[in-house]
Design a protein around this motif. Sequence first.
Motif, mmCIF file in Angstrom:
data_model
loop_
_atom_site.group_PDB
_atom_site.id
_atom_site.type_symbol
_atom_site.label_atom_id
_atom_site.label_comp_id
_atom_site.label_asym_id
_atom_site.label_seq_id
_atom_site.Cartn_x
_atom_site.Cartn_y
_atom_site.Cartn_z
ATOM 1 N N ASP A 319 -45.148 -82.646 -15.455
ATOM 2 C CA ASP A 319 -46.200 -83.585 -15.582
ATOM 3 C C ASP A 319 -45.446 -85.042 -15.764
ATOM 4 N N THR A 348 -50.090 -74.328 -5.645
ATOM 5 C CA THR A 348 -50.440 -75.643 -6.269
ATOM 6 C C THR A 348 -51.617 -76.403 -5.489
ATOM 7 N N LEU A 385 -59.966 -85.034 -12.152
ATOM 8 C CA LEU A 385 -59.245 -84.339 -13.158
ATOM 9 C C LEU A 385 -60.325 -83.318 -13.562
ATOM 10 N N PRO A 389 -56.478 -80.052 -10.690
ATOM 11 C CA PRO A 389 -55.460 -80.070 -9.796
ATOM 12 C C PRO A 389 -54.079 -80.002 -10.881
ATOM 13 N N ASN A 390 -53.017 -79.575 -10.069
ATOM 14 C CA ASN A 390 -51.801 -79.556 -10.743
ATOM 15 C C ASN A 390 -50.981 -81.141 -10.589
ATOM 16 N N ILE A 391 -51.382 -81.414 -9.374
ATOM 17 C CA ILE A 391 -50.838 -82.806 -8.835
ATOM 18 C C ILE A 391 -51.658 -83.876 -8.260
ATOM 19 N N ILE A 392 -51.534 -84.955 -8.867
ATOM 20 C CA ILE A 392 -52.475 -86.078 -8.389
ATOM 21 C C ILE A 392 -51.685 -87.251 -7.482
ATOM 22 N N ALA A 409 -53.998 -88.766 -17.489
ATOM 23 C CA ALA A 409 -53.944 -87.625 -16.570
ATOM 24 C C ALA A 409 -52.233 -86.997 -16.807
ATOM 25 N N THR A 412 -52.065 -85.328 -19.985
ATOM 26 C CA THR A 412 -52.652 -84.165 -20.246
ATOM 27 C C THR A 412 -52.266 -82.997 -19.197
ATOM 28 N N HIS A 414 -50.682 -83.141 -16.152
ATOM 29 C CA HIS A 414 -50.593 -83.502 -14.463
ATOM 30 C C HIS A 414 -49.367 -84.140 -13.931
ATOM 31 N N VAL A 416 -48.347 -87.333 -11.660
ATOM 32 C CA VAL A 416 -49.154 -88.111 -11.146
ATOM 33 C C VAL A 416 -48.407 -88.929 -10.021
#
Length: 572
Positions: A319, A348, A385, A389-392, A409, A412, A414, A416
């Motif tokens: 994260d 992922t 959100l 997702p795992n990755i943004i 994000a 919580t 993720h 990013v």
Amino acid sequence: MFSNDEFMLEQLVGVGMVTEEQAAKALEEAYDQNMEPLDKLVDLKFIDEDELLMFVASEYSMDTFDIDNYKIPPEVVASIPPDVAKRYSVMPVMIHDEMLRVAVADPANLETLDALRYILKKDIEGVIVAKRKIIKSINLHYGSSQESVESFLTDITEGTVEVGELTEQHDEELEGGREDDDAPIIRLVTLIIVECFKTRGSDIHLEPLEKRFRVRNRVDGVLHEVDSPPKYLQNNIISRLKIMAGLSITEKRIPQDGRISVTVIGKAIDLRVSTIPTTHGESIVMRILDKSSIQIGIPELGFFADDQELIDAIISMPDGIFLVTGPTGSGKTTSLYAFLNSINEPTTKIITAEDPVEYDLPGINQVQISNDIGMTFVNALRSMLRQAPNIIMVGEIRDIETGAVAINAALTGHLVFSTLHTNDAPGAVTRMIDMGVKPFLVATAVKAVMAQRLVRKNCKSCKESVKAEPKQLRFLGLPKDYFDSLNLMAGKGCSECNKGFKGRGGIFEIFMVDDSIRDLIYSKASADEIKSKARALGMRTLRDDGLRKAGSGFTTLSEVIRMTASDEDEEE
């Protein structure tokens, strides 16, 4: 008519050939109708064209010439190649005592005569003729404007370019029976695109100037002017490109953005098209998006082993926020796509929010931002959100709302990725605080920042060892023997490269946020304080990384100075 029209209007009024009211009316209507003021005088019948030309000729100590009633010998016509005559709107009329007399419409444009002397290696003397008569004579002796387009197409082979999905507007135009008439312009536009792609260009700039239509290609980050079409083809070329990009050809007052999909020499590319109104017409910039470039991995970006190991650790974090910073054109998007490609696995889920979506990434969910319909970065992020997702990836953090949602994000669970426009890496945290994001949130969420620039790489075929110049060492504050044990190199130029350079690679500044840096962020320390601490902890600046790469022969010392001078000046 020529480049000093307003001065000549004053002269005509001064000798009583036209009144002040007539000059003012001609000037006003000429600007409204995009005409030359002297041409408008003739158009309004305020003055006879022959009288005007004789007056202009006397002012410039030149002769007029009756081109309509003179048969130009074939050997004189052959003295100037068709493409040169059409490019400069000139017509050879006679040769006398080895002096070539050339009909010109603009006696004030000395650059044209100088260019002809250079190209033809002859003594040139200009005589004044109305431009419409010169164009008529050029078409008579060399062929029509349609044929003049053909002279630009000798280097292109049949089937080199296939235009992708055309707009409905273009299909209707072809159905209307104008395909044959437009074919030369279509092929000319094709050639412009192909030639830029062949030279590894990233951007095509088509710029309407007062007397010519300039075309420049950006190769390895530097603009180079190329052979440009005649000015009178400007509107045809612009209209063709706007049709291809799905833009309105009738709207010329506001900027427009579009996209063109083409296949060039077997490669699928997109061109991101931007138009903007300028004084002498619409300027168009086309950015070439080569789809094969998104397949590069992290090693191809230009990292040394230690930096790549650090990047691998960052993008493996569960994260937090990882920011990539730099000015427009510094390769931020390419780096982000390389990072995403390296961690894109079936286990992922990755979602991106981009404006615009430049490349399609297989296996990744990409969201196109559209403010017109309310699909802003903030709204997209909030919806993303809920997609678990795992990755943004957020194309850019532009305001406090986007920053707040991105941090939420990250906090919580993720990972990013996003970008900011800052000069260096440590400056990214103070930029977010300046936006209004709380310092404790920035300190908690941001895990790392990478600043980057693109430098031109030495051509592998012609690079050779060089010595650092004393003035370069003085500018950098380095000892005279700094590069003695290193491999400083520079390309000398060859058939495979662009003046010693071929391609571009990155120089990087990787900033890790540890506990001591977090304490500084909590206390709202300045960017300089944060940067000093980061350097004390081992962070290499952009210039530090550049010097390493210059010392390895990757790039030149002058490139490092060029790309890092402003950053270091600001730091000092």
